[in-house]
Design an enzyme around this catalytic site. Structure first.
Site: not given
Ligand code: UDX
Length: 455
Positions: A11, A30, A35, A156, A225, A272-273, A281, A341
């Protein structure tokens, strides 16, 4: 403006690089000198689209500077942004030791002659803003020369730069009007969308003319948040529950999800299942808000259920494999995807880790492939006795079943004939529903998706 960003994690670095692009002078600090040294050489420690180009451009222009000493940066800054990590402790509470040590360092450095706004970007438990204000106040003998703002990020991974410069909203939880004015000026280019093309970031989407600004109290901002992440995580857990019912009644959750997502009150995203959510997060933030609620004597049932459904969804993959193959002892299972992801090498709270551990406990032989996260996995999880393979086809070779864990694009384009040719048994458990069931079954595979009919 002169800005300091404290904490060069994901971040902090994204925030620093984006703000530097708007003409602010940004000092990135930091406490880890190694780093900082590598960032000075423009080596970016995270795998994020466009980040290298953006950092390089801003270092070259002199707007983005890296430093391992807080001064003079903190003393001369108009805004100091805290973006240090707040990892979860075993109790679910976030570990705030880095946050408070950064706070004290800032308190020691503030110039009493200059008004400085201290901004919290790290995700911290609701109410932390007042502790921050009192630490700074007690160190500086009063509140008149600094302001405190809670300014959560919603980025994200994989879309971090895009989400930062084209956000859905900016939330400013401020202690006073003077601080609001400073932070409004800081973000003016984003609010008014007045900047041109930036290196590493695609052009602005046509519809975006202005970004909504929410100006509120710090406690509301902190709560926004958590509420956002609770909603998103619960939405995924809910569609996973629907998927589990779909499997039993012979419905297809991908179609059901499209059908409900077109209702604008529900919306198509985060429907999305699959094998459930992971990442840095959702798990941490849901545990933290459960802990906060508990401190106030309240048990939020739905949030607790969202976590439990998510845990069960990971375990389900092992159960599905047992249904298909019987005893997993001695069976070879190929795993495609390790990161939580696609488009990141991040393994924090990755479902793959639980699935692999579950399979190893059952005595299975596990072979894995991920396009970018294997080195990270070897380094962080030496306890996982798996074989790392250097292609999807190698991970599938001789396997009794193949599991899709992360929906990397290259897995969608696998040559199914070749895949079937190398596997011991043509069995696929598709934890992300990337394949069309009819087409893959036509190729002779036994196919099990999530929330999809068995035939
Ligand atoms: C998330 C939030 O989206 C973001 O706003 C916050 O600040 C931090 O956490 P991120 O962790 O980068 O962001 O991932 P994100 O794209 O939101 O996906 C989170 C998880 O949910 C992943 O494991 C993804 O595979 C899963 N997911 C997402 C699903 O299983 N189905 C979906 O439809 C969407």
């Amino acid at each position: 403006m002169i800005i300091s960003v404290v904490g060069m994690g994901y971040v902090g670095l994204v925030t620093g690089a984006c703000l530097a692009s708007f003409g602010h002078k940004v000092f990135c600090y930091d406490r880890d000198p190694a780093k900082i040294e590598s960032l000075k050489k423009k080596i970016v420690p995270v795998y994020e689209k466009g980040m290298k180009e953006l950092v390089e451009a801003n270092v070259d222009s002199g707007q983005l500077l890296f430093t391992s000493s807080p001064n003079p940066a903190f003393r001369i800054s108009d805004v100091i942004i805290i973006a240090v990590g707040t990892p979860a402790l075993k109790t679910g509470e976030p570990d705030l030791s880095s946050f408070f040590s950064a706070t004290r360092q800032i308190g020691e450095s503030l110039d009493p002659e200059r008004f400085t706004v201290v901004v919290t970007k790290s995700t911290v438990p609701v109410g932390t803003w007042s502790k921050l204000a009192s630490i700074l106040g007690s160190q500086r003998g009063g509140h008149s020369h600094f302001g405190v703002v809670s300014n959560p990020e919603f980025l994200r991974e994989g879309n971090a730069l895009w989400d930062t410069v084209y956000p859905d909203r900016i939330v400013i939880g401020a202690c006073c009007q003077r601080s609001v004015k400073v932070i409004r000026d800081l973000y003016r280019p984003i609010i008014e969308q007045s900047f041109g093309n930036l290196p590493g970031i695609p052009p602005r989407p046509g519809h975006l003319k202005r970004v909504e600004l929410i100006v509120t109290t710090p406690v509301n901002a902190e709560m926004i948040k958590y509420a956002a992440n609770v909603f998103l995580a619960t939405k995924i857990s809910l569609i996973n529950e629907i998927a589990n019912i779909c499997e039993r009644v012979g419905a297809d959750v991908t179609v059901v999800s499209r059908g409900v997502g077109l209702d604008h009150r529900i919306g198509p995203e985060f429907l999305k299942a699959g094998i459930g959510w992971g990442g840095s997060c959702f798990g941490k933030d849901l545990a933290s808000i459960l802990h906060t609620a508990g401190k106030y004597g309240y048990f939020p049932q739905i949030i607790d259920a969202a976590v439990q459904v998510n845990t069960r969804q990971r375990q389900k993959i092992v159960l599905d494999l047992e249904d298909l193959l019987g005893d997993l002892g001695g069976r070879t299972i190929g795993i495609l995807g390790l990161s939580f992801k696609p488009n990141t090498n991040d393994l924090r709270d990755a479902p793959s880790l639980d699935i692999i551990s579950g399979l190893l406990e059952k005595g299975a032989v596990v072979k894995v492939y991920d396009p970018v996260a294997m080195d990270e996995c070897k380094r962080q999880h030496p306890e996982l006795t798996v074989t790392y393979e250097y292609s999807a086809i190698k991970a599938a070779s001789n396997a009794d079943a193949l599991v899709i864990v992360t929906e990397w694009e290259e897995f969608r384009n696998l040559d199914l004939k070749q895949l079937k040719g190398v596997m011991k048994q043509a069995v696929i458990v598709d934890g992300r529903n990337i394949f069309a069931p009819r087409a893959i079954r036509k190729e002779g595979f036994i196919y099990k998706g999530i929330g999809r009919p068995d035939k």
